[in-house]
Scaffold this active site. Sequence first.
Site, PDB file in Angstrom:
ATOM      1  CG  HIS A 288      -2.301   0.620   0.852  1.00  0.00           C
ATOM      2  ND1 HIS A 288      -2.418   1.879   0.312  1.00  0.00           N
ATOM      3  CD2 HIS A 288      -3.570   0.135   0.954  1.00  0.00           C
ATOM      4  CE1 HIS A 288      -3.686   2.170   0.116  1.00  0.00           C
ATOM      5  NE2 HIS A 288      -4.424   1.122   0.485  1.00  0.00           N
TER       6      HIS A 288
ATOM      7  CG  ASP B 114      -4.428   3.925  -5.050  1.00  0.00           C
ATOM      8  OD1 ASP B 114      -5.026   3.212  -5.888  1.00  0.00           O
ATOM      9  OD2 ASP B 114      -3.942   5.051  -5.329  1.00  0.00           O
TER      10      ASP B 114
END
Lengths: 413, 334
Positions: free
Chosen positions: A385, A389
Amino acid sequence: MPISVVMPALGMAQETGKLISWLKREGEPVTKGEPLLEVETDKAVMEVESPEGGVLAGITAQPGDEVQVGRTIAWILKPGEAVPTNGYGHVVPAVAATNLANAIVAARTAESVVAPRSDSARVKISPKARRLAAEHGIDPAQLRGTGPAGEILAADVLAAAEARPATDLAPAAADQSPLAAKNAVLLPRSSPVARLMAERTTQSWTTIPHFFLARELDTSALLAARHDLSASVQKSYRVKLSLSDLLIGLIARVLARHPRMNASWLDGKVRPNSDINICLAIAVADGVVAPVITYADKGPLGAIALQRHQLTERARASRLQPSDLAGGTFTLSNLGMFDVDAFTAIITPPQVAILAAGRITDRVVAVAGQPAVRPMITLTLSSDHRVIDGARAAEFMRDLAAAVAEPQKWLLQ
Amino acid sequence: MPEMSVTTDQREITFAQAIREALAEEMRRDPTVCILGEDVAEAGTPFKVLAGLLEEFGKDRVLDTPISEAGFTGLAVGAAMTGMRPIVDIMFGDFITLTMDQMVNQAAKVHYMSGGHWKAPMVMRTTLGATRRSAAQHSQSLHAWFCHVPGLKVILPSTPYDAKGLLKTAIRDDNPVVFFEDKMMYKLKGHVPAADYTLPLGVADVKREGEDITLVATSSMVQVALGAAAMLEEIGISAEVVDPRTLWPLDENTLIQSARKTSRAIVLDEGYERYGVTAEIASLIAAGAFYDLDAPVKRMGAMHVPIPFSPPLEDMTVPTEQTVFEAARKMCGR
């Protein structure tokens, strides 16, 4: 002129190497190309050969030390030479893996100077020493023999057992519970592959913020493509086309549209990679290895199948070369052959994503409002992450789903 | 009968004297014991081992025979089967060739083939060993041939003490026994107690204790091994010398345990190295001590050539203290 021995970079983005052992002693003569030291990289334990003939001198790193790549750890001297005190000398270029292209070139070059570690079965060792090594849980490959022809003798094993730090005892020594003691007897001691796997997955899982996206896909077209293409691959490359080959080809072509999924996370920055090199996780006797299929977005499917076939053979024979393990930018882990429906995988840093493929199995799905039986697969993407995303990962999966639906069209791109 | 001048517990006598004592004592003890062979009576053999026996026991019990080894060995087998305990003297071990049928097909088999009804309690005394400048027909060590045959026992003493104790046991044994004496050893002196004693067959003797390497040695090679061990000690290698003493029955356990202790073994025997005693013992050690060995078991025996008459050449055909020392040093990585 004294020649420096430096900690080599044997893999992509390798910053340090762990010195496992010196195969020569200080003051001992060495010939060019003779194994000089053993280094543990992020992937394997390798023997590093001497860059030059001479006498080994000025050793500054000891077994167990984590050493910065490129740092001088010893010198090879010719008669009459002394160890330089100012650090100058003819430095053998360390393989500085600052970017992927260099790393791949470096790894290829390393192939000529780095030999795979000989396995313990071929170590020259006396029967007594072999028995004692097994009793003491010592890997003979880590020992240096003092026998008349360099063979490992009982005394060498006993000296190593004596010198071993107390922390290196079998796990059962710490936990005296009956169950632990029993398991300690049953489980073999960790091999380098198993130990590396433990270290790397722990590092990844505890430092990378993983998140997961799953897609269930109809593989009718994928199976049809394999059926259509396998004959020509068999004819041209003499290998059987596998579903992994098709998935690798498709993933690579989808990655070409999603450079961020193909990037590396290094020193807190996203670094794009110019090439697409897909690692394929392969189960071996003592763990898992992930050799690299290079330039998977280019060239014909048969080339992928051939690479995959050769790498699998070498992996199972424990004969992977450093170059086989270096330069991956994305990993595919396929547990379909083990009848796993779906799973989540752990990212291999500095890669930013890994795709987990389950088995293809017939399931009842709705097609145009009617129940229909289709060969379905569940693909699960693990993403870092810090780089990816949810929306970006979803877009990658959307394109991958499209590619699985129309494989021949994507493969021809 | 010459009297022994020393009769205390510390007395030392020669190998030849020890043999003579064993024979004389057994002949006094048992009237069925007799000796037959070439030049055993008046001459007392060329080695003078039997000197004095004729005088004490007479021509009926110490019989000179024609030069006819097959004939008088057969005579001895028959005598043994009919109640005597004959001791056959074959002057040079090379001529056991002539006695083979009597020993191998008759003496060794009769107990078995008669269902235990007959036995052949006889002893064949003969010699082995080179370096006496006796040429190819009088220098061989052929004891391996008898070791190969079930039904025969084979003894190779290396000291006066062992020679006396083992010969007395051999004479009392109900089986045919072949007793090999090193012809170069007759003048070797050693401690032999004056009191009556016997030594069991099948029990090896550790002649010298050591830690780093085992030298298994038979007969003439025991002295060679002890000499090499002394040289090895000077360079810090501790050699153990083990003498099997009897090749059949063979004390396998002591040989294996010694090799297990030291991790290395060289087997020395003056017989031909090929297909010989060294091969048998090395194989036993390799199998029994495999997981305790730090090096392959090495064999040293006579070169595979007829023993030359030329002294320099003859000396090269058999292991010496120097060659054993070099081999052991190399095996220990020094």
